[in-house]
Motif scaffolding. Structure first.
Motif, mmCIF file in Angstrom:
data_model
loop_
_atom_site.group_PDB
_atom_site.id
_atom_site.type_symbol
_atom_site.label_atom_id
_atom_site.label_comp_id
_atom_site.label_asym_id
_atom_site.label_seq_id
_atom_site.Cartn_x
_atom_site.Cartn_y
_atom_site.Cartn_z
ATOM 1 N N ALA A 43 -1.002 -17.542 7.631
ATOM 2 C CA ALA A 43 -1.460 -16.156 7.512
ATOM 3 C C ALA A 43 -0.301 -15.240 7.147
ATOM 4 O O ALA A 43 -0.439 -14.332 6.313
ATOM 5 N N VAL A 44 0.847 -15.458 7.778
ATOM 6 C CA VAL A 44 2.030 -14.642 7.489
ATOM 7 C C VAL A 44 2.472 -14.857 6.050
ATOM 8 O O VAL A 44 2.858 -13.921 5.345
ATOM 9 N N ARG A 45 2.410 -16.089 5.587
ATOM 10 C CA ARG A 45 2.813 -16.390 4.215
ATOM 11 C C ARG A 45 1.903 -15.701 3.210
ATOM 12 O O ARG A 45 2.363 -15.208 2.172
ATOM 13 N N PHE A 46 0.608 -15.662 3.499
ATOM 14 C CA PHE A 46 -0.306 -14.948 2.613
ATOM 15 C C PHE A 46 0.063 -13.473 2.540
ATOM 16 O O PHE A 46 0.083 -12.868 1.450
ATOM 17 N N SER A 49 3.407 -13.035 0.520
ATOM 18 C CA SER A 49 3.356 -13.310 -0.918
ATOM 19 C C SER A 49 2.505 -12.299 -1.667
ATOM 20 O O SER A 49 2.707 -12.072 -2.865
ATOM 21 N N SER A 50 1.546 -11.677 -0.975
ATOM 22 C CA SER A 50 0.689 -10.658 -1.599
ATOM 23 C C SER A 50 0.503 -9.522 -0.615
ATOM 24 O O SER A 50 -0.556 -9.411 0.020
ATOM 25 N N PRO A 51 1.527 -8.672 -0.437
ATOM 26 C CA PRO A 51 1.440 -7.600 0.557
ATOM 27 C C PRO A 51 0.256 -6.673 0.287
ATOM 28 O O PRO A 51 -0.097 -6.410 -0.859
ATOM 29 N N GLY A 97 12.251 -11.799 8.383
ATOM 30 C CA GLY A 97 13.228 -12.163 9.389
ATOM 31 C C GLY A 97 12.732 -13.209 10.359
ATOM 32 O O GLY A 97 13.498 -13.697 11.194
ATOM 33 N N LEU A 98 11.457 -13.577 10.257
ATOM 34 C CA LEU A 98 10.901 -14.552 11.193
ATOM 35 C C LEU A 98 11.456 -15.947 10.945
ATOM 36 O O LEU A 98 11.946 -16.610 11.834
ATOM 37 N N ASP A 99 11.337 -16.410 9.683
ATOM 38 C CA ASP A 99 11.711 -17.791 9.378
ATOM 39 C C ASP A 99 11.726 -17.941 7.863
ATOM 40 O O ASP A 99 10.844 -17.427 7.177
ATOM 41 N N ALA A 100 12.706 -18.676 7.346
ATOM 42 C CA ALA A 100 12.814 -18.846 5.891
ATOM 43 C C ALA A 100 11.590 -19.526 5.290
ATOM 44 O O ALA A 100 11.279 -19.320 4.121
ATOM 45 N N ARG A 101 10.868 -20.314 6.071
ATOM 46 C CA ARG A 101 9.707 -21.020 5.518
ATOM 47 C C ARG A 101 8.614 -20.062 5.058
ATOM 48 O O ARG A 101 7.784 -20.411 4.229
ATOM 49 N N PHE A 102 8.616 -18.840 5.597
ATOM 50 C CA PHE A 102 7.585 -17.889 5.216
ATOM 51 C C PHE A 102 7.784 -17.357 3.803
ATOM 52 O O PHE A 102 6.915 -16.679 3.255
ATOM 53 N N LEU A 103 8.932 -17.632 3.214
ATOM 54 C CA LEU A 103 9.193 -17.166 1.861
ATOM 55 C C LEU A 103 8.498 -18.048 0.823
ATOM 56 O O LEU A 103 8.405 -17.683 -0.341
ATOM 57 N N ARG A 104 8.026 -19.216 1.211
ATOM 58 C CA ARG A 104 7.337 -20.104 0.275
ATOM 59 C C ARG A 104 5.938 -19.572 0.007
ATOM 60 O O ARG A 104 5.186 -19.261 0.936
ATOM 61 N N ARG A 105 5.587 -19.494 -1.259
ATOM 62 C CA ARG A 105 4.256 -18.989 -1.622
ATOM 63 C C ARG A 105 3.202 -20.038 -1.284
ATOM 64 O O ARG A 105 3.303 -21.189 -1.703
ATOM 65 N N PRO A 106 2.160 -19.651 -0.546
ATOM 66 C CA PRO A 106 1.126 -20.625 -0.194
ATOM 67 C C PRO A 106 0.175 -20.876 -1.364
ATOM 68 O O PRO A 106 0.098 -20.077 -2.309
#
Length: 250
Positions: A43-46, A49-51, A97-106
């Protein structure tokens, strides 16, 4: 930073919406009307990637973000109780700032994938568009009369009051379009994708314009022509079986 801290950063202390997240964090609002649940990191990644609305919608339709309670009331409350001094840029900074993995586009939700019969129609040609429209609309006009009601209007509607009927809501939609266009007698209105001609007829009858609609559905064109004749506006309102790319200049 935990997700509940981010939620508190963007809402005031009076927000009547509770929050909980997959990381175990939560808030409890007094007399809460709903609870927003961030169920997975996806959910965070979505949202990253599309604020904005698109990211939220993607998280919601995939079930990675859930709203328990009245969705409309929750969204209204969150908007009313948002902190005006914190902008979208601050949200992105906190989330990243949570985690670098959230920067990956889902991957996009499967709901956004085109239907199988449309996958070969990605390029808009006259033939392909005609096939797609006929597949969808040339079922039978009687079928659409049962589904859409007497207005034969598709998509959205405008309900001024909770008691407004569907037909009145469709007329209100047509009138809103005409008002936004600031239509005046003597003008010419072109409606591309005119459907069964509801907007065309409404504009001619109520705003004194001449109107031409085009559609690739034979069933729609035939029904609209009949309806224009029944309304006595067939000299000023026409719906043509025609690709918009074949319209003459005048």
């Amino acid at each position: 930073m935990r997700l509940d801290e981010i939620f508190r950063t963007f809402t005031d202390d009076e927000v009547p919406v509770s929050f909980r997240a997959y990381d175990g964090s939560a808030t409890a609002a007094a007399d809460a009307i709903a609870t927003v649940e961030v169920r997975t990191p996806e959910a965070v990644r979505f949202m990253l990637s599309s604020p904005g609305q698109l990211g939220l919608a993607r998280a919601y339709v995939t079930g990675t973000l859930e709203v328990h309670g009245d969705l409309h009331a929750a969204l209204h409350a969150l908007h009313a109780h948002r902190r005006r001094d914190v902008g979208p840029g601050e949200l992105l900074k906190l989330l990243r700032g949570l985690d670098a993995r959230f920067l990956r586009r889902p991957a996009l939700p499967t709901e956004e994938a085109p239907a199988a019969w449309r996958r070969g129609l990605s390029r808009h040609t006259r033939r392909r568009d005609a096939v797609a429209v006929a597949h969808h609309y040339d079922v039978s006009n009687r079928f659409y009369e049962l589904v859409l009601g007497s207005s034969m209007a598709y998509s959205c509607a405008v309900f001024p009051t909770p008691n407004t009927s569907l037909d009145d809501a469709q007329r209100e939609k047509f009138d809103l379009v005409c008002r936004k266009l600031n239509l005046r007698p003597g003008q010419l209105l072109l409606d591309v994708g005119a459907g069964w001609g509801g907007l065309v007829r409404h504009a001619v009858i109520n705003y004194g314009v001449k109107a031409i609609g085009v559609t690739l559905s034979r069933g729609q064109a035939e029904w609209a022509t009949w309806a224009n004749e029944q309304a006595g506006v067939d000299r000023s309102a026409r719906v043509l079986l025609l690709d918009y790319r074949d319209l003459p200049d005048r």
